[in-house]
Write a protein that holds these residues in place. Sequence first.
Motif, mmCIF file in Angstrom:
data_model
loop_
_atom_site.group_PDB
_atom_site.id
_atom_site.type_symbol
_atom_site.label_atom_id
_atom_site.label_comp_id
_atom_site.label_asym_id
_atom_site.label_seq_id
_atom_site.Cartn_x
_atom_site.Cartn_y
_atom_site.Cartn_z
ATOM 1 N N LEU A 29 -64.595 39.725 59.904
ATOM 2 C CA LEU A 29 -64.693 40.786 59.452
ATOM 3 C C LEU A 29 -63.780 42.002 60.100
ATOM 4 O O LEU A 29 -63.335 42.973 59.823
ATOM 5 N N GLU A 70 -60.501 41.578 59.115
ATOM 6 C CA GLU A 70 -60.444 42.367 57.667
ATOM 7 C C GLU A 70 -60.108 43.644 58.024
ATOM 8 O O GLU A 70 -59.529 44.228 57.194
ATOM 9 N N ILE A 108 -72.208 43.913 51.875
ATOM 10 C CA ILE A 108 -72.184 43.016 53.123
ATOM 11 C C ILE A 108 -73.623 42.983 53.553
ATOM 12 O O ILE A 108 -74.039 41.630 53.735
ATOM 13 N N PRO A 166 -68.577 42.025 63.854
ATOM 14 C CA PRO A 166 -67.649 41.767 62.901
ATOM 15 C C PRO A 166 -66.857 40.455 63.287
ATOM 16 O O PRO A 166 -66.572 39.649 62.389
ATOM 17 N N ARG A 196 -65.618 35.953 56.475
ATOM 18 C CA ARG A 196 -65.617 35.945 54.933
ATOM 19 C C ARG A 196 -64.936 34.560 54.343
ATOM 20 O O ARG A 196 -63.788 34.578 54.630
ATOM 21 N N LEU A 203 -69.984 35.492 52.843
ATOM 22 C CA LEU A 203 -70.025 35.988 54.350
ATOM 23 C C LEU A 203 -70.980 34.817 54.950
ATOM 24 O O LEU A 203 -72.004 34.238 54.645
ATOM 25 N N LEU A 206 -67.406 49.313 60.277
ATOM 26 C CA LEU A 206 -66.469 48.805 59.166
ATOM 27 C C LEU A 206 -66.740 49.980 58.228
ATOM 28 O O LEU A 206 -65.448 50.244 57.704
#
Length: 693
Positions: free
Chosen positions: A127, A130, A145, A168, A173, A191, A246
């Motif tokens: 993440l 990401e 999430i 993260p 993912r 996840l 995030l």
Amino acid sequence: MICCLNPDCSNPLNPNGKKLCRTCNTPLVPLLRNRFRIIQVLSDEGGFGRTYLAEDIDKLNERCVIKQLAPRVQGTWALNKAIELFEKEAQRLQELGAHPQIPTLLAYFEQDNYLYLVQQFIDGQNLFMELQQKKKYNPSEIKEILLDLLPVLKFIHEQGVIHRDIKPQNIIRRRTSFSSKTVVSGTSGNLVLIDFGSAKQLTAKAQMKVGTSIGSQGYSPIEQIRDGAAYPASDLFSLGVTCFHLLTGVSPFQLWTEYGYSWVNDWQQYLKSPMSREFTQILGKLLHKDIEHRYKSAHEVLADLFLTQQPQSKSTVLTAIKHIKKLSTTQLLTVSKSHLVLRNSLLAAGAIILFGTAEFWYQQFRHLEMRISASLSQSNSSAANREAIFNQHTQDPLGNFSLASTVRGYTSSILSIAISPDGNTIASNNNDTIKLLSLVTGQEIFTFSGHSNIVNFISFSPDGQILVSGSEDRTIKIWNLATGQQIRTLERHTKPIHALAFSHDGRILADASNDNTVKLWNLATGDEIRTLTGHSHWVRSVAFSPNNKILASGSFDKTIKLWNLATGQQIRTLEGHSGKVTSVAFSPDGKILASGSFDKTIKLWNLATGQQIRTLEGHSGKVTSVAFSPDGKILASGSFDKTVKLWSVVTGRQIRTLEGHSNGIQSVSFSSDGKTLVSGGDDRTMKIWQASL
């Protein structure tokens, strides 16, 4: 290419066919353990080895991840500690890898003086990567999430493991099979939680000791960084910080470096756009600096998410439905409260079919629960008369229970113990409060406060959503287990309440009081249904028959009364004890009633005839509590003689005596699977006994 396995090599990749590394001259290993081909270095573990990407030639060159332990540490103790932690990581993956969102352990071995741990390769990106591409997430994606990861945390916490490094970078993912691109939203179950190297087995001893802080600064809570202490609530803080990162794109490490933990008090100032009040409250509770004000379990967060969820897209609804299908029956019943909200939102979105799907799965779980309950309540014999079974020469059940752990920290006698229907939680009184503890770890999860005097008795509702408590303060309090809040207080008795029992459909609550009466209450409304009078002394125990037609009450007047639940009329009075009756319990098939007494005996009664079947003698002190195992084969009894005795229900023989308490025992209780027995008493300890094969 062949990858050099020297952890200090600055350029480990070599052409095929080379025998020695062209950079460091280390002999090259084409296949680790004649099976794994190293492709490339994924990361350097900061002086403890490296992590590699590899191919498993035994599985058609399927990719895997190999962690190498090559610690560059000084001293025997440091080396041994590094090896111990590495082995524990392998053990944890072995135990937890059955979960689809945790990598599976494939191998663990030593070669050329290095240790190697081989685990499943997760094809995707974490993440953090990401976030760098996406810059930030919206609240709907953060909810997805949470819905995806909270069941994983619930699973590992129930196994007694705290991850201690959620961030993260440790959440991958998984790529979908239909595309090489990583899907960012609407992918429930995609996840994967990785890197259990910092994970810590949660034990009562570990909680009490100050350890070495492990985790990532900025993501780890204050109790973990300062004291080395780790709890389920610690992982939930890290999950909350991950969501904050995030959501805002702001580095929590930078905030921690500049402001310490004070930034969590003002976290909302970093939001780029407003969020719903409900979701803001959830995230704020995850981010609370003080652990006592934080969520205690993943289940609590899930309950709040489902209760406040307002689906705005098809993907969000599908995510919720998939997680409803993964939840336990107890959690599903909590989730059912939000169905009305879900229905209204979905109707507005024109998604009636989706709601029907969620409701269908909910009903399927309810039907499954009912079938299981029905099968447990059926008799294992077609004999019309229980006495005929007693006369058979049947082998006694084993009853191989041994002491697994002792829970301390109580300030007064433990008068009542109850185990939740899902077998995960223990409730017990502690003076005027109620402690909720994990049955897996013995860790305290929550404390209910509100009574003004000693709590005498507690009980879980059959669906596991409600806890009730009766007290010396003459009241009964009903608690919502998902929120920890009082639902209502029942006040009608003139003297203390000493026993409580739920009807098996969860609609009626019966109590027993020192005012010589039994009251029946409507759980839905809190209204009194009726008062049962007839005992001439304090009523100290009540129990419903499995078919909900009969209520039994035991009294200090030395009698047991059987009541017709529909009419409130007495069916009969059972007499035979020479001392006060302290406890009554129905067998799972509803054919036998057991009663414990101050006369140091337990009596078994035939419900159909009202006759005594037999008297169990063996305790040298007053009997305070009796409980049937779920299969009806074993009866447990607790006594002032400091022992728990296990009896064969069929033969009446004493199977085993459990010793360990230093004072009288007040309460015994079986878990729903019959594998755990819990006892508590005047020595202010709770003992957890586990059955072995």
